[in-house]
Design a protein around this motif. Sequence first.
Motif, PDB file in Angstrom:
ATOM      1  N   UNK A   8       0.892  -1.051  -0.142  1.00  0.00           N
ATOM      2  CA  UNK A   8      -0.077   0.167  -0.115  1.00  0.00           C
ATOM      3  C   UNK A   8       0.872   1.208   0.105  1.00  0.00           C
ATOM      4  N   UNK A   9       0.160   2.329  -0.216  1.00  0.00           N
ATOM      5  CA  UNK A   9       0.945   3.617  -0.170  1.00  0.00           C
ATOM      6  C   UNK A   9      -0.067   4.838  -0.775  1.00  0.00           C
ATOM      7  N   UNK A  10       0.690   5.857  -1.095  1.00  0.00           N
ATOM      8  CA  UNK A  10       0.060   6.852  -1.678  1.00  0.00           C
ATOM      9  C   UNK A  10       0.551   7.116  -3.060  1.00  0.00           C
ATOM     10  N   UNK A  11      -0.251   7.402  -4.073  1.00  0.00           N
ATOM     11  CA  UNK A  11       0.113   7.487  -5.541  1.00  0.00           C
ATOM     12  C   UNK A  11      -1.031   8.455  -6.096  1.00  0.00           C
ATOM     13  N   UNK A  12      -0.395   9.117  -7.227  1.00  0.00           N
ATOM     14  CA  UNK A  12      -1.529  10.170  -7.730  1.00  0.00           C
ATOM     15  C   UNK A  12      -2.292   9.177  -8.639  1.00  0.00           C
ATOM     16  N   UNK A  14      -4.256   7.896 -11.632  1.00  0.00           N
ATOM     17  CA  UNK A  14      -3.677   7.353 -12.661  1.00  0.00           C
ATOM     18  C   UNK A  14      -2.421   6.449 -12.679  1.00  0.00           C
ATOM     19  N   UNK A  15      -2.016   6.379 -11.128  1.00  0.00           N
ATOM     20  CA  UNK A  15      -0.774   5.432 -11.010  1.00  0.00           C
ATOM     21  C   UNK A  15      -1.326   4.203 -10.787  1.00  0.00           C
ATOM     22  N   UNK A  16      -0.095   3.321 -10.289  1.00  0.00           N
ATOM     23  CA  UNK A  16      -0.313   2.042 -10.043  1.00  0.00           C
ATOM     24  C   UNK A  16       0.323   1.459  -8.742  1.00  0.00           C
ATOM     25  N   UNK A  17      -0.282   0.735  -8.176  1.00  0.00           N
ATOM     26  CA  UNK A  17       0.240  -0.093  -7.252  1.00  0.00           C
ATOM     27  C   UNK A  17      -0.017  -1.525  -7.033  1.00  0.00           C
ATOM     28  N   UNK A  18       1.020  -2.256  -6.557  1.00  0.00           N
ATOM     29  CA  UNK A  18       0.719  -3.797  -6.602  1.00  0.00           C
ATOM     30  C   UNK A  18       0.687  -4.270  -4.894  1.00  0.00           C
ATOM     31  N   UNK A 107      -4.149  -7.744   7.882  1.00  0.00           N
ATOM     32  CA  UNK A 107      -4.366  -6.655   8.944  1.00  0.00           C
ATOM     33  C   UNK A 107      -4.592  -5.501   8.235  1.00  0.00           C
ATOM     34  N   UNK A 108      -4.763  -5.362   6.777  1.00  0.00           N
ATOM     35  CA  UNK A 108      -5.067  -4.170   6.136  1.00  0.00           C
ATOM     36  C   UNK A 108      -3.911  -3.292   5.591  1.00  0.00           C
ATOM     37  N   UNK A 109      -3.973  -2.700   4.490  1.00  0.00           N
ATOM     38  CA  UNK A 109      -2.953  -1.952   3.979  1.00  0.00           C
ATOM     39  C   UNK A 109      -3.592  -0.653   3.585  1.00  0.00           C
ATOM     40  N   UNK A 110      -3.110   0.456   3.742  1.00  0.00           N
ATOM     41  CA  UNK A 110      -3.696   1.881   3.342  1.00  0.00           C
ATOM     42  C   UNK A 110      -3.371   2.000   1.766  1.00  0.00           C
ATOM     43  N   UNK A 111      -4.145   2.345   1.137  1.00  0.00           N
ATOM     44  CA  UNK A 111      -4.100   2.884  -0.228  1.00  0.00           C
ATOM     45  C   UNK A 111      -4.773   4.221  -0.411  1.00  0.00           C
ATOM     46  N   UNK A 112      -3.650   5.230  -0.828  1.00  0.00           N
ATOM     47  CA  UNK A 112      -4.529   6.545  -0.907  1.00  0.00           C
ATOM     48  C   UNK A 112      -3.989   7.160  -2.154  1.00  0.00           C
TER      49      UNK A 112
END
Length: 115
Positions: A8-12, A14-18, A107-112
């Motif tokens: 998880x993390x913070x992304x603008x 249009x971006x991507x996360x895995x 436990x959950x992971x934050x995506x912003x």
Amino acid sequence: VQLQASGGGTVQAGGSLRLACAASGSISAIIVMGWYRQAPGKQRESVARITSAGITNYADAVKGRFTISGDNAKKTVYLQMNSLKPEDTAVYYCNIVQYDTRTYWGQGTQVTVSS
């Protein structure tokens, strides 16, 4: 049994996360692995699921943008998230169901996602 989610993390927008979720401990015969999410003030909702046979199911809101994959032998499930939108902001939880329907949660992971 423990499920450890990461990625998880913070992304603008249009971006991507895995996201990745690895299970440790004794889990027998996984039948379904999945990802859920919960945004502030909202109920937890299913995002994507994959069966032991490789059959996938996605929420309408993420179809065409998210891809779930899993490795039963490694007890690991992934969620590739592309073209992220601000409305994807949530805490993401992984979930594994074994043959006797016993269910385990990470436990959950934050995506912003910022606009």
